[in-house]
Design a protein around this motif. Sequence first.
Motif, PDB file in Angstrom:
ATOM      1  N   ASP A  46     -12.417   7.229  -1.983  1.00 15.59           N
ATOM      2  CA  ASP A  46     -12.918   5.898  -1.615  1.00 15.59           C
ATOM      3  C   ASP A  46     -12.308   5.478  -0.279  1.00 15.59           C
ATOM      4  OD1 ASP A  46     -14.133   5.544  -4.226  1.00 15.59           O
ATOM      5  OD2 ASP A  46     -12.105   5.159  -4.990  1.00 15.59           O
ATOM      6  N   LYS A  47     -13.171   5.111   0.665  1.00 16.29           N
ATOM      7  CA  LYS A  47     -12.652   4.650   1.959  1.00 16.29           C
ATOM      8  C   LYS A  47     -12.452   3.137   1.841  1.00 16.29           C
ATOM      9  CE  LYS A  47     -14.091   4.670   6.844  1.00 16.29           C
ATOM     10  NZ  LYS A  47     -12.877   4.109   7.309  1.00 16.29           N
ATOM     11  N   ILE A  48     -11.173   2.724   1.887  1.00 12.45           N
ATOM     12  CA  ILE A  48     -10.887   1.294   1.700  1.00 12.45           C
ATOM     13  C   ILE A  48     -10.428   0.698   3.036  1.00 12.45           C
ATOM     14  CG2 ILE A  48      -9.579  -0.412   0.356  1.00 12.45           C
ATOM     15  CD1 ILE A  48     -11.474   1.388  -1.374  1.00 12.45           C
ATOM     16  N   ASP A  49     -11.308  -0.114   3.609  1.00  9.18           N
ATOM     17  CA  ASP A  49     -11.000  -0.722   4.907  1.00  9.18           C
ATOM     18  C   ASP A  49     -11.116  -2.252   4.814  1.00  9.18           C
ATOM     19  OD1 ASP A  49     -13.694  -1.088   4.663  1.00  9.18           O
ATOM     20  OD2 ASP A  49     -14.243   0.376   6.185  1.00  9.18           O
ATOM     21  N   GLY A  50     -11.021  -2.916   5.960  1.00  8.68           N
ATOM     22  CA  GLY A  50     -11.067  -4.376   6.001  1.00  8.68           C
ATOM     23  C   GLY A  50     -12.335  -4.955   5.384  1.00  8.68           C
ATOM     24  N   GLY A  55      -1.448  11.145  -0.799  1.00  9.88           N
ATOM     25  CA  GLY A  55      -1.987  10.919   0.543  1.00  9.88           C
ATOM     26  C   GLY A  55      -2.689   9.573   0.573  1.00  9.88           C
ATOM     27  N   PHE A  56      -2.655   8.911   1.711  1.00 12.51           N
ATOM     28  CA  PHE A  56      -3.298   7.587   1.786  1.00 12.51           C
ATOM     29  C   PHE A  56      -4.095   7.429   3.074  1.00 12.51           C
ATOM     30  CE2 PHE A  56       1.231   7.468   2.694  1.00 12.51           C
ATOM     31  CZ  PHE A  56       1.269   6.992   3.995  1.00 12.51           C
ATOM     32  N   ASP A  57      -4.576   8.572   3.588  1.00 13.57           N
ATOM     33  CA  ASP A  57      -5.373   8.524   4.815  1.00 13.57           C
ATOM     34  C   ASP A  57      -6.731   7.851   4.590  1.00 13.57           C
ATOM     35  OD1 ASP A  57      -4.829  11.410   3.657  1.00 13.57           O
ATOM     36  OD2 ASP A  57      -6.973  11.314   4.079  1.00 13.57           O
ATOM     37  N   ASN A  58      -7.098   7.573   3.333  1.00 18.71           N
ATOM     38  CA  ASN A  58      -8.346   6.857   3.027  1.00 18.71           C
ATOM     39  C   ASN A  58      -8.170   5.331   3.053  1.00 18.71           C
ATOM     40  OD1 ASN A  58      -6.677   7.252   0.648  1.00 18.71           O
ATOM     41  ND2 ASN A  58      -8.317   6.363  -0.548  1.00 18.71           N
ATOM     42  N   LEU A  59      -6.922   4.865   3.222  1.00 20.10           N
ATOM     43  CA  LEU A  59      -6.655   3.417   3.238  1.00 20.10           C
ATOM     44  C   LEU A  59      -6.397   2.941   4.664  1.00 20.10           C
ATOM     45  CD1 LEU A  59      -3.973   2.971   0.386  1.00 20.10           C
ATOM     46  CD2 LEU A  59      -6.466   3.047   0.156  1.00 20.10           C
ATOM     47  N   ASP A  60      -6.930   1.769   5.006  1.00 19.16           N
ATOM     48  CA  ASP A  60      -6.592   1.156   6.281  1.00 19.16           C
ATOM     49  C   ASP A  60      -5.386   0.243   6.022  1.00 19.16           C
ATOM     50  OD1 ASP A  60      -6.332  -0.316   8.593  1.00 19.16           O
ATOM     51  OD2 ASP A  60      -8.490  -0.495   8.929  1.00 19.16           O
ATOM     52  N   LEU A  61      -4.199   0.794   6.254  1.00 22.82           N
ATOM     53  CA  LEU A  61      -2.967   0.053   5.949  1.00 22.82           C
ATOM     54  C   LEU A  61      -2.816  -1.196   6.813  1.00 22.82           C
ATOM     55  CD1 LEU A  61      -0.144   2.698   5.354  1.00 22.82           C
ATOM     56  CD2 LEU A  61      -1.545   1.483   3.684  1.00 22.82           C
ATOM     57  N   GLU A  62      -3.222  -1.062   8.084  1.00 23.38           N
ATOM     58  CA  GLU A  62      -3.111  -2.211   8.997  1.00 23.38           C
ATOM     59  C   GLU A  62      -3.965  -3.377   8.500  1.00 23.38           C
ATOM     60  OE1 GLU A  62      -1.172  -3.076  11.548  1.00 23.38           O
ATOM     61  OE2 GLU A  62      -0.112  -1.306  10.835  1.00 23.38           O
ATOM     62  N   ALA A  63      -5.190  -3.033   8.074  1.00 28.16           N
ATOM     63  CA  ALA A  63      -6.114  -4.069   7.578  1.00 28.16           C
ATOM     64  C   ALA A  63      -5.519  -4.746   6.346  1.00 28.16           C
ATOM     65  CB  ALA A  63      -7.464  -3.445   7.249  1.00 28.16           C
ATOM     66  N   ALA A  64      -4.862  -3.970   5.492  1.00 26.81           N
ATOM     67  CA  ALA A  64      -4.259  -4.539   4.278  1.00 26.81           C
ATOM     68  C   ALA A  64      -3.102  -5.466   4.664  1.00 26.81           C
ATOM     69  CB  ALA A  64      -3.783  -3.419   3.364  1.00 26.81           C
ATOM     70  N   LYS A  65      -2.264  -4.975   5.555  1.00 22.45           N
ATOM     71  CA  LYS A  65      -1.082  -5.744   5.976  1.00 22.45           C
ATOM     72  C   LYS A  65      -1.511  -7.077   6.603  1.00 22.45           C
ATOM     73  CE  LYS A  65       3.407  -4.526   7.740  1.00 22.45           C
ATOM     74  NZ  LYS A  65       4.179  -3.518   8.472  1.00 22.45           N
ATOM     75  N   LYS A  66      -2.516  -6.997   7.464  1.00 22.42           N
ATOM     76  CA  LYS A  66      -3.018  -8.189   8.160  1.00 22.42           C
ATOM     77  C   LYS A  66      -3.489  -9.258   7.175  1.00 22.42           C
ATOM     78  CE  LYS A  66      -6.636  -8.459  11.166  1.00 22.42           C
ATOM     79  NZ  LYS A  66      -7.632  -7.744  11.958  1.00 22.42           N
ATOM     80  N   ARG A  67      -4.016  -8.806   6.050  1.00 20.30           N
ATOM     81  CA  ARG A  67      -4.551  -9.743   5.047  1.00 20.30           C
ATOM     82  C   ARG A  67      -3.543 -10.065   3.947  1.00 20.30           C
ATOM     83  NH1 ARG A  67      -8.269  -6.760   7.363  1.00 20.30           N
ATOM     84  NH2 ARG A  67     -10.386  -7.535   7.689  1.00 20.30           N
TER      85      ARG A  67
END
Length: 322
Positions: free
Chosen positions: A57-61, A80-92
């Motif tokens: 699952d590609k999880i982005d903003g 592995g967590f290359d499918n997660l947008d960590l920056e987008a999560a942190k920002k929110r």
Amino acid sequence: MAKPKVYVTRMICDNGIKMLKDQGYDVKINPLDRVLTRKELLKNVKGIDALLCLLTDKIDGEIMDAAGKNLKIVANFAVGFDNLDLEAAKKRGIMATNTPQGSTEAVAEHAMGLLLASARRIVEADKFTRANKYKGWKPFLFIGEDVHDKTLGIIGLGRIGFAVAARALCFGLKIVYHDVVRNPEFEAKFGGKFMETSDLLKQSDFVTLHVPLMPSTRHLIGKKELALMKKSAYLINTSRGPVIDEKALVAALKKKQIAGAAIDVYEFEPKLSPGLAKLSNIILTPHIASATIETRRKMSEIAAQNIIETLSGKTPVHSLHK
Ligand code: NAD
């Protein structure tokens, strides 16, 4: 007070699901035995407090925004967590977690399995025997290579790389390694020698990859690196597909620039690069390095624990936010 809503993108072992239900959460699981489409994912996450997702699952903003302001955690059912947008999560202000430790031993076992199967031609020999081609013992039938006294190059000496080293020592392999962080304790305890990637590639009889997929590790092994390897060497990959330039690997195997490869992960997963499946000097497994029932249960438990900790206002042990 409304029950926290948890959405699980695919059926996983029920021990983790039970942990979530025991907390009184409203748990919904994708009932289909397939990856949700983007449209389905966007629809199903609406109004949830926690998302338990898979590496497929590609999880982005956009997904996080579709979930809405209640979303507190994205718990990945993977190391592995290359499918997660960590920056987008942190920002929110959304927590993101993974399931380390859960699969370390299983992946190390699979990597060793691929190494042994390559050196001793186990897959080829199995096909030959089934096809009723075995007509009697011959001195050079499926002649393979010794594993003991050979050199194993480990690229990425983290949890899994370390677990592979521990197993490889029991098989009499000498260990050399490369990591962005040097590990003097490992060197002292295991006699593993640190070297730059280019030297490791030149000296190893087997090279095994255990780095995370990041911009700096994408195509870590390409045409240039394959050309440095011994003609008799094997490349093992249980990390992430794009760490190898698959086109370059096909070319190298075609011209027998290296002896062989054994890979569990693919650059364009689940698609295989043209020519890959036609090669006889490669072993292919379908991203199953962590697929043991014990490991899947541990992963289920760790992912659920990450959600429970977050929804109770704690910082989960496996937070991916630095
Ligand atoms: P880890 O974070 O413990 O170890 C990764 C190591 O790679 C670290 O020591 C890090 O310093 C090192 N590294 C990072 N960049 C590097 C570089 N450019 N060169 C050399 N070393 C570098 O992770 P882990 O638990 O050992 O897992 C490794 C990877 O294995 C995961 O990120 C995941 O993608 C993959 N994995 C695959 C499966 C599977 O089913 N095939 C299962 C679990 C994990």
